[in-house]
Scaffold this motif. Structure first.
Motif, PDB file in Angstrom:
ATOM      1  N   SER A  30      12.453  63.543 -44.992  1.00  0.00           N
ATOM      2  CA  SER A  30      13.356  62.755 -44.152  1.00  0.00           C
ATOM      3  C   SER A  30      14.779  62.751 -44.702  1.00  0.00           C
ATOM      4  O   SER A  30      15.737  62.605 -43.941  1.00  0.00           O
ATOM      5  CB  SER A  30      12.847  61.311 -44.048  1.00  0.00           C
ATOM      6  OG  SER A  30      11.542  61.276 -43.528  1.00  0.00           O
ATOM      7  N   GLU A  39      12.852  61.122 -28.756  1.00  0.00           N
ATOM      8  CA  GLU A  39      13.636  62.192 -28.140  1.00  0.00           C
ATOM      9  C   GLU A  39      12.740  63.311 -27.617  1.00  0.00           C
ATOM     10  O   GLU A  39      12.917  63.801 -26.494  1.00  0.00           O
ATOM     11  CB  GLU A  39      14.647  62.770 -29.148  1.00  0.00           C
ATOM     12  CG  GLU A  39      15.809  61.864 -29.478  1.00  0.00           C
ATOM     13  CD  GLU A  39      15.443  60.814 -30.507  1.00  0.00           C
ATOM     14  OE1 GLU A  39      14.322  60.900 -31.075  1.00  0.00           O
ATOM     15  OE2 GLU A  39      16.255  59.895 -30.752  1.00  0.00           O
ATOM     16  N   GLU A  40      11.748  63.690 -28.430  1.00  0.00           N
ATOM     17  CA  GLU A  40      10.828  64.757 -28.015  1.00  0.00           C
ATOM     18  C   GLU A  40       9.995  64.326 -26.819  1.00  0.00           C
ATOM     19  O   GLU A  40       9.771  65.103 -25.884  1.00  0.00           O
ATOM     20  CB  GLU A  40       9.924  65.129 -29.192  1.00  0.00           C
ATOM     21  CG  GLU A  40       8.988  66.290 -28.908  1.00  0.00           C
ATOM     22  CD  GLU A  40       8.138  66.644 -30.113  1.00  0.00           C
ATOM     23  OE1 GLU A  40       7.152  67.376 -29.924  1.00  0.00           O
ATOM     24  OE2 GLU A  40       8.462  66.186 -31.232  1.00  0.00           O
ATOM     25  N   THR A  41       9.515  63.069 -26.832  1.00  0.00           N
ATOM     26  CA  THR A  41       8.728  62.559 -25.712  1.00  0.00           C
ATOM     27  C   THR A  41       9.559  62.512 -24.439  1.00  0.00           C
ATOM     28  O   THR A  41       9.086  62.874 -23.351  1.00  0.00           O
ATOM     29  CB  THR A  41       8.197  61.150 -26.036  1.00  0.00           C
ATOM     30  OG1 THR A  41       7.450  61.199 -27.253  1.00  0.00           O
ATOM     31  CG2 THR A  41       7.310  60.632 -24.918  1.00  0.00           C
ATOM     32  N   ASN A  62       8.134  60.678 -31.883  1.00  0.00           N
ATOM     33  CA  ASN A  62       9.544  61.044 -31.728  1.00  0.00           C
ATOM     34  C   ASN A  62       9.978  60.732 -30.304  1.00  0.00           C
ATOM     35  O   ASN A  62       9.599  61.428 -29.358  1.00  0.00           O
ATOM     36  CB  ASN A  62       9.740  62.534 -32.019  1.00  0.00           C
ATOM     37  CG  ASN A  62      11.206  62.916 -32.099  1.00  0.00           C
ATOM     38  OD1 ASN A  62      12.064  62.272 -31.495  1.00  0.00           O
ATOM     39  ND2 ASN A  62      11.503  63.963 -32.847  1.00  0.00           N
ATOM     40  N   ASP A 114      12.526  54.077 -27.813  1.00  0.00           N
ATOM     41  CA  ASP A 114      12.825  53.610 -29.163  1.00  0.00           C
ATOM     42  C   ASP A 114      12.931  52.083 -29.196  1.00  0.00           C
ATOM     43  O   ASP A 114      12.457  51.445 -30.139  1.00  0.00           O
ATOM     44  CB  ASP A 114      14.125  54.244 -29.645  1.00  0.00           C
ATOM     45  CG  ASP A 114      14.429  53.899 -31.095  1.00  0.00           C
ATOM     46  OD1 ASP A 114      13.661  54.311 -31.972  1.00  0.00           O
ATOM     47  OD2 ASP A 114      15.436  53.204 -31.339  1.00  0.00           O
ATOM     48  N   ALA A 162       7.946  56.344 -37.235  1.00  0.00           N
ATOM     49  CA  ALA A 162       9.011  57.293 -36.925  1.00  0.00           C
ATOM     50  C   ALA A 162       8.572  58.733 -37.161  1.00  0.00           C
ATOM     51  O   ALA A 162       9.042  59.655 -36.487  1.00  0.00           O
ATOM     52  CB  ALA A 162      10.247  56.979 -37.770  1.00  0.00           C
ATOM     53  N   LYS A 178      10.135  72.038 -39.485  1.00  0.00           N
ATOM     54  CA  LYS A 178      10.233  72.497 -38.100  1.00  0.00           C
ATOM     55  C   LYS A 178       9.791  73.939 -37.926  1.00  0.00           C
ATOM     56  O   LYS A 178       9.765  74.434 -36.790  1.00  0.00           O
ATOM     57  CB  LYS A 178      11.678  72.342 -37.609  1.00  0.00           C
ATOM     58  CG  LYS A 178      12.144  70.887 -37.542  1.00  0.00           C
ATOM     59  CD  LYS A 178      13.597  70.795 -37.100  1.00  0.00           C
ATOM     60  CE  LYS A 178      14.067  69.353 -37.064  1.00  0.00           C
ATOM     61  NZ  LYS A 178      15.509  69.245 -36.673  1.00  0.00           N
TER      62      LYS A 178
END
Length: 454
Positions: free
Chosen positions: A101, A350-352, A348, A377, A344, A111
């Motif tokens: 992180s 943003e990904e969802t 995620n 979030d 966290a 990634k």
């Protein structure tokens, strides 16, 4: 109204289990691996006198070593090859995840997919070896002086050879447990590391119950208090089951499509668990506390009264005994931190949100994209607060009662939480295998009917 999958899951019976050949193989493999784990806990380190070790360990009842002993399934009290259990592996995993992180290089490695995951796992293994070597050295040093003043040393032949042998043996035992946990995860049922911890706790439960009733027989605990303890334990189990099933369902809507009844909008739900992190926060928090405390405990035994450093070590372990304010504060802080950190990691927003946008789904009243991610979030942070409070209460309130009322330590909230949570996850995986088998049988029947019609 229940979905088709939920209805099929409710109809799963033992008849399906009899046909699940692959599932039975996985269950037998898991059972065999756990039996190997239990057998290893009875093999002492080279150069250790088991009877003297048992006598010395009985003088530390209720301390930090007792907590460590629970997680290792009694292996620490016998100073076996797997005395450290999987705690160094868990601690190394925490360090690697935190580094991922914070470090852009490690984040990029994560990634990269399967290749990056293997590299991070290799770093975790290296960290496990290093942490085990450090703990093993301080344990060997502490064992040499533990009880030496009273002539009851657990070490038969102290010296450099004993220290080297102890470190190598503990590294081998911990790495084997780590490998065994990975094998259970891939070839068995459930999470291997969690199952190993649970097996250690369950193995200590008969001793806990015997100690509970022995306290009643000797008059240390009254009969009403024993009954109240049993009732509270069952109440905690029910409460844990309820909270682990609790969800916040976010309504997801898809564009209208033509059906037999005209244009209709498809609706679904995105389930967000109240306790998304599961049993990870208390395990991680206790592991971070156990490693330095174990080193301090054994180092303090070696240098107590000989130097100021040894006296400091003894003071630290005394201040961090179970039920002590500093211990409770650090444990609660660790649980709350890892609740948010691990949530966290596994979810995620943003990904969802991107996935929903890609398939045309949206939350009513919320714009797709960044607004959806911000809303998810927002919801996730608030339900994680509830989950963190729940975990903190479950783990710390019983600890306070244990320290004040003298209830056996193994019946603590952390132990119950791990056992119930891991059991529920394992049962869910078994149901998933049975459900997949049921779907396969339905597909085969449909194909046979199609052939007969032809």
């Amino acid at each position: 109204m229940a979905s088709a999958a939920e209805q099929m899951a409710a109809n799963i019976s033992l008849a399906n289990f009899a046909q699940a050949t692959e599932l039975k193989k996985r269950l037998w493999f898991t059972l065999g691996a756990l039996i190997v784990f239990r057998l290893l806990s009875f093999i002492p380190l080279p150069g250790i006198d088991p009877r003297a070790m048992e006598s010395l360990f009985s003088t530390t009842q209720g301390g930090v070593l007792d907590f460590f002993n629970t997680f290792s399934g009694g292996a620490l009290s016998r100073m076996s090859l797997i005395a450290l259990g999987v705690t160094p592996y868990i601690t190394a995993s925490i360090v690697v995840q935190l580094a991922t992180s914070l470090s852009p290089a490690l984040a990029a490695l994560k990634k990269e997919g399967e290749a990056g995951r293997k590299t991070l796992n290799q770093y975790t293994r290296y960290g496990t070896v290093a942490l085990t070597a450090i703990q093993g050295y301080f344990i060997s040093v502490g064992l040499e002086s533990w009880g030496a003043s009273s002539g009851a040393s657990a070490v038969i032949d102290p010296g450099l050879l004993f220290r080297i042998t102890t470190v190598i043996s503990l590294i081998g035992g911990t790495m084997f447990l780590m490998w065994l946990g990975e094998q259970i995860t891939s070839r068995g049922i459930g999470n291997g590391t969690s199952l190993i911890i649970m097996a250690g706790i369950v193995a200590q439960l008969p001793h806990a119950l015997a100690a509970l009733f022995e306290n009643g027989r000797t008059g240390q605990m009254s009969a009403p208090l024993i009954i109240a303890t049993v009732v509270v334990v069952f109440g905690l189990i029910l409460f844990i089951c309820f909270m682990e099933r609790a969800q916040r369902r976010v309504l997801i809507q898809y564009p209208k499509r033509q059906t037999q009844h005209g244009m209709q909008a498809e609706k679904s739900h995105l389930p967000l668990k109240i306790n998304t992190a599961g049993v990870i926060p208390p395990i991680f928090a206790s592991s971070l506390l156990l490693m330095p405390l174990t080193i301090a405990q054994f180092a303090g035994k070696h240098t107590a009264g000989e130097s100021r450093w040894g006296d400091i070590m003894i003071t630290v372990t005394t201040a961090l005994q179970h039920g002590a304010p500093l211990y409770m504060l650090l444990y609660a802080a660790g649980i709350i931190f890892f609740c948010f950190f691990y949530t966290a990691v596994v979810f995620n927003p943003e990904e969802t949100a991107d996935n929903l946008k890609r398939y045309g789904g949206f939350i009513p009243g919320i714009r797709p994209g960044k607004s959806t991610a911000d809303y998810l979030d927002y919801v996730l942070v608030r339900i994680t607060v509830i989950g963190a409070i729940y975990l903190t209460l479950i783990c710390l309130v019983p600890e306070f009662a244990i320290s004040k009322l003298g209830i056996p330590f193994y019946l603590g909230g952390t132990s119950l939480l791990i056992v119930v949570n891991v059991t529920m996850d394992t049962v869910t995986q078994i149901q998933s295998h049975l459900l997949a088998l049921q779907y396969d049988s339905l597909i085969k029947k449909a194909k046979l009917k199609g052939r007969n019609r032809r």
